[in-house]
Design an enzyme around this catalytic site. Structure first.
Site, PDB file in Angstrom:
ATOM      1  N   HIS A 172       6.232  -2.898 -12.947  1.00 19.73           N
ATOM      2  CA  HIS A 172       7.351  -2.668 -13.643  1.00 19.73           C
ATOM      3  C   HIS A 172       8.055  -4.078 -13.812  1.00 19.73           C
ATOM      4  O   HIS A 172       7.798  -5.020 -13.013  1.00 19.73           O
ATOM      5  CB  HIS A 172       8.419  -1.868 -12.343  1.00 19.73           C
TER       6      HIS A 172
ATOM      7  N   GLY B  54       2.609   7.261  -8.062  1.00 19.85           N
ATOM      8  CA  GLY B  54       1.593   6.607  -7.640  1.00 19.85           C
ATOM      9  C   GLY B  54       0.550   7.847  -7.031  1.00 19.85           C
ATOM     10  O   GLY B  54      -0.557   7.818  -7.364  1.00 19.85           O
TER      11      GLY B  54
ATOM     12  N   GLU C  42      15.463  27.113 -11.869  1.00 21.28           N
ATOM     13  CA  GLU C  42      14.801  27.248 -13.142  1.00 21.28           C
ATOM     14  C   GLU C  42      14.377  26.352 -13.954  1.00 21.28           C
ATOM     15  O   GLU C  42      13.690  26.091 -14.993  1.00 21.28           O
ATOM     16  CB  GLU C  42      15.665  28.450 -14.003  1.00 21.28           C
TER      17      GLU C  42
ATOM     18  N   ASP D 237      10.874  -3.277  -5.483  1.00 22.70           N
ATOM     19  CA  ASP D 237      11.322  -4.151  -6.387  1.00 22.70           C
ATOM     20  C   ASP D 237      12.268  -5.085  -5.625  1.00 22.70           C
ATOM     21  O   ASP D 237      12.515  -6.339  -6.072  1.00 22.70           O
ATOM     22  CB  ASP D 237      11.965  -3.709  -7.666  1.00 22.70           C
TER      23      ASP D 237
ATOM     24  N   ASP E 172      13.033   1.923 -19.011  1.00 25.17           N
ATOM     25  CA  ASP E 172      12.913   2.465 -17.882  1.00 25.17           C
ATOM     26  C   ASP E 172      14.054   2.668 -17.056  1.00 25.17           C
ATOM     27  O   ASP E 172      14.482   3.853 -16.614  1.00 25.17           O
ATOM     28  CB  ASP E 172      11.924   1.563 -17.028  1.00 25.17           C
TER      29      ASP E 172
ATOM     30  N   TYR F 224       0.920  -1.208  -0.139  1.00 24.98           N
ATOM     31  CA  TYR F 224      -0.138  -0.018  -0.087  1.00 24.98           C
ATOM     32  C   TYR F 224       0.952   1.199  -0.126  1.00 24.98           C
ATOM     33  O   TYR F 224       0.825   2.129   0.694  1.00 24.98           O
ATOM     34  CB  TYR F 224      -0.922  -0.208   1.109  1.00 24.98           C
TER      35      TYR F 224
ATOM     36  N   SER G 148       0.417   0.814   7.354  1.00 27.71           N
ATOM     37  CA  SER G 148      -0.381   1.200   6.301  1.00 27.71           C
ATOM     38  C   SER G 148      -1.800   0.826   6.492  1.00 27.71           C
ATOM     39  O   SER G 148      -2.842   1.074   5.552  1.00 27.71           O
ATOM     40  CB  SER G 148       0.042   0.651   4.774  1.00 27.71           C
TER      41      SER G 148
ATOM     42  N   GLN H 136      10.355  -8.002  -3.876  1.00 30.63           N
ATOM     43  CA  GLN H 136       9.243  -8.582  -4.424  1.00 30.63           C
ATOM     44  C   GLN H 136       9.715 -10.301  -4.423  1.00 30.63           C
ATOM     45  O   GLN H 136       9.020 -11.031  -4.193  1.00 30.63           O
ATOM     46  CB  GLN H 136       9.218  -8.017  -5.845  1.00 30.63           C
TER      47      GLN H 136
HETATM   48  P1  NAD Z   1       6.679   1.798  -2.380  1.00 29.39           P
HETATM   49  O1  NAD Z   1       8.296   1.770  -1.994  1.00 29.39           O
HETATM   50  O2  NAD Z   1       5.914   3.083  -2.409  1.00 29.39           O
HETATM   51  O3  NAD Z   1       6.154   0.730  -1.295  1.00 29.39           O
HETATM   52  C1  NAD Z   1       5.659  -0.454  -1.439  1.00 29.39           C
HETATM   53  C2  NAD Z   1       4.769  -0.839  -0.202  1.00 29.39           C
HETATM   54  O4  NAD Z   1       5.510  -2.410   0.167  1.00 29.39           O
HETATM   55  C3  NAD Z   1       4.894  -0.158   1.030  1.00 29.39           C
HETATM   56  O5  NAD Z   1       3.555   0.194   1.743  1.00 29.39           O
HETATM   57  C4  NAD Z   1       5.935  -0.833   1.903  1.00 29.39           C
HETATM   58  O6  NAD Z   1       5.621  -0.829   3.349  1.00 29.39           O
HETATM   59  C5  NAD Z   1       5.584  -2.076   1.571  1.00 29.39           C
HETATM   60  N1  NAD Z   1       6.432  -3.340   1.935  1.00 29.39           N
HETATM   61  C6  NAD Z   1       7.712  -2.955   1.988  1.00 29.39           C
HETATM   62  N2  NAD Z   1       8.442  -4.200   2.466  1.00 29.39           N
HETATM   63  C7  NAD Z   1       7.495  -5.062   2.601  1.00 29.39           C
HETATM   64  C8  NAD Z   1       7.516  -6.570   2.786  1.00 29.39           C
HETATM   65  N3  NAD Z   1       8.598  -7.075   3.137  1.00 29.39           N
HETATM   66  N4  NAD Z   1       6.466  -7.196   2.782  1.00 29.39           N
HETATM   67  C9  NAD Z   1       5.027  -6.572   2.587  1.00 29.39           C
HETATM   68  N5  NAD Z   1       5.021  -5.164   2.506  1.00 29.39           N
HETATM   69  C10 NAD Z   1       6.274  -4.628   2.356  1.00 29.39           C
HETATM   70  O7  NAD Z   1       6.549   1.115  -3.868  1.00 29.39           O
HETATM   71  P2  NAD Z   1       6.189   1.660  -4.984  1.00 29.39           P
HETATM   72  O8  NAD Z   1       7.207   2.822  -5.369  1.00 29.39           O
HETATM   73  O9  NAD Z   1       4.940   1.991  -5.104  1.00 29.39           O
HETATM   74  O10 NAD Z   1       6.991   0.460  -6.162  1.00 29.39           O
HETATM   75  C11 NAD Z   1       5.905  -0.765  -6.303  1.00 29.39           C
HETATM   76  C12 NAD Z   1       5.966  -1.089  -7.679  1.00 29.39           C
HETATM   77  O11 NAD Z   1       5.497  -0.318  -8.530  1.00 29.39           O
HETATM   78  C13 NAD Z   1       7.401  -1.511  -8.136  1.00 29.39           C
HETATM   79  O12 NAD Z   1       7.637  -2.512  -8.960  1.00 29.39           O
HETATM   80  C14 NAD Z   1       7.815  -0.233  -8.857  1.00 29.39           C
HETATM   81  O13 NAD Z   1       9.078  -0.310  -9.875  1.00 29.39           O
HETATM   82  C15 NAD Z   1       6.704   0.192  -9.619  1.00 29.39           C
HETATM   83  N6  NAD Z   1       6.426   1.410 -10.214  1.00 29.39           N
HETATM   84  C16 NAD Z   1       6.317   2.677  -9.254  1.00 29.39           C
HETATM   85  C17 NAD Z   1       6.192   3.704  -9.406  1.00 29.39           C
HETATM   86  C18 NAD Z   1       6.256   4.829  -8.355  1.00 29.39           C
HETATM   87  O14 NAD Z   1       5.429   5.886  -8.631  1.00 29.39           O
HETATM   88  N7  NAD Z   1       6.742   4.662  -7.168  1.00 29.39           N
HETATM   89  C19 NAD Z   1       5.841   4.082 -10.985  1.00 29.39           C
HETATM   90  C20 NAD Z   1       5.759   2.936 -11.619  1.00 29.39           C
HETATM   91  C21 NAD Z   1       6.123   1.859 -11.608  1.00 29.39           C
HETATM   92 MG    MG Z   2      10.550   5.167 -15.541  1.00 26.69          MG
END
Ligand code: NAD
Ligand code: MG
Length: 332
Positions: A105, A131, A228, A80, A188, A22, A50, A83
């Site tokens: 991703h 997000g 800027e 990542d 990416d 989350y 969360s 995961q």
């Molecule tokens: P994030 O860092 O915001 O957090 C994800 C959540 O995982 C957090 O709520 C954290 O508390 C939880 N978490 C951490 N360790 C954990 C564990 N061991 N067990 C269970 N929960 C755990 O992640 P994010 O940036 O949203 O990234 C998620 C995916 O989305 C990734 O694959 C990332 O590459 C992809 N992504 C992210 C963005 C972005 O805007 N941040 C954009 C495009 C794609």
């Molecule tokens: Mg990117």
């Protein structure tokens, strides 16, 4: 030119979507899907800070394993780095037959760190924005574009399922483009290394330090080389390079067109190709995976060193002066 999909069939989302995590993407996907009428359960680790936020927002929460059980789609939205372990220990053992796995991703699937068994669709819906923007634009009635891909099509309908999910998070409103896990992951990584993060931060720093070393005041150099930049990037974002050039003075435009290629010269392009080679060969991934497995000691050190640079010392004070009352903190 790519085909842009503006629709997804929400009726394909017949079962529960387990949103695991989350954080930045997780909260946005969960809330947008929920508002689109999709059944959502948020899977969280024990003691997750969360949980309260998700429940206050009206979402159902559960342990990761319980969320995965009975889910039609499991959306893995954890950092990542974590995961692979969470997938192996808490997701894979509880996956329903035929359940789809969804990523935002491609890194872990593309580099083989997560290899879902046959019989499961493996799809990606990667919003092209942070997000918090994915959520905000959805609430405003717009969407964030996304790129969608299929790594494994067990059902024969994996792509349509990805489009349906994309519609659920609002991406169909802004357009979805088909890609592959390889293309998404490699572009990416390249983008963040060569342009968006690595390229831009070093360009700022090199410009700032060149001025300071030549005796100019650091605060003036900060305004010029960092502050800027946002204003220029906003213009580029709105109207492309020519839109920006239309807004700046002819002097700036002449300097841009004659001096820009001297800064980003053939040598820089050669370096960019070398970065891309390391990404495509897997060399960068191997290095980063080894770093993650070692507990990220080099990342910690580099972070510390970077925060001690003069640029980072003058920034906070100047930014505090420019902050508007009640303005939202910038989201990452
Ligand atoms: P994030 O860092 O915001 O957090 C994800 C959540 O995982 C957090 O709520 C954290 O508390 C939880 N978490 C951490 N360790 C954990 C564990 N061991 N067990 C269970 N929960 C755990 O992640 P994010 O940036 O949203 O990234 C998620 C995916 O989305 C990734 O694959 C990332 O590459 C992809 N992504 C992210 C963005 C972005 O805007 N941040 C954009 C495009 C794609
Ligand atoms: Mg990117």
């Amino acid at each position: 030119m790519a085909t842009i999909y503006r629709e997804g069939n929400l009726d394909l989302l017949t079962g529960k979507v387990a949103v695991i995590g989350y954080g930045s993407q997780g909260h946005a996907h969960a809330l947008n899907l929920h508002d689109s009428g999709v059944e959502v359960e948020v899977g969280l680790r024990e003691g997750s800070p969360s949980r309260a936020a998700a429940e206050e927002a009206g979402l159902r929460t559960a342990s990761v394993a319980d969320a995965v059980r009975g889910a039609q789609i499991v959306s893995l939205l954890l950092p990542d780095q974590v995961q692979p372990r969470v997938y192996a220990e808490q997701v894979a053992p509880h996956l329903e037959p035929g359940a789809a796995l969804l990523f935002a991703h491609g890194f872990n699937v593309h580099y083989g760190r997560i290899a879902p068994p046959e019989g499961h669709d493996v799809i990606m819906v990667a919003p092209k924005g942070p997000g918090h923007i994915v959520r905000r634009l959805f609430e405003e009635g717009y969407g964030t574009p996304a790129i969608v891909a299929v790594a494994q099509d067990a059902s024969g309908g994996a792509f349509d399922l990805a489009l349906a999910y994309g519609a659920g998070i609002g991406a169909a409103r802004a357009g979805m483009i088909e890609t592959t896990f390889a293309e998404e992951t490699e572009t990416d990584l390249f983008g963040e290394q060569a342009v968006l993060c690595g390229g831009v931060t070093e360009l700022i720093r090199a410009g700032f330090e060149t001025l300071v070393e030549a005796g100019y005041q650091p605060e003036i150099a900060y305004y010029e080389c960092l502050h800027e930049l946002k204003l220029i990037v906003d213009l580029i974002w709105e109207g492309g390079l020519s839109g920006m050039r239309y807004s700046v003075s002819d002097t700036a435009e002449y300097g841009d067109l004659t001096r820009g290629p001297r800064v980003i010269d053939a040598h820089v392009r050669e370096t960019m190709r070398a970065l891309l080679d390391d990404i495509r060969s897997g060399a960068f991934a191997r290095e980063w995976i080894a770093e993650m497995e070692a507990g990220e000691p080099n990342l910690d050190r580099l972070r510390r060193e970077a925060s001690q640079q003069l640029l980072e010392q003058v920034g906070p004070e100047l930014r505090a002066l420019m902050r508007r009352e009640g303005a939202e903190a910038p989201t990452a």
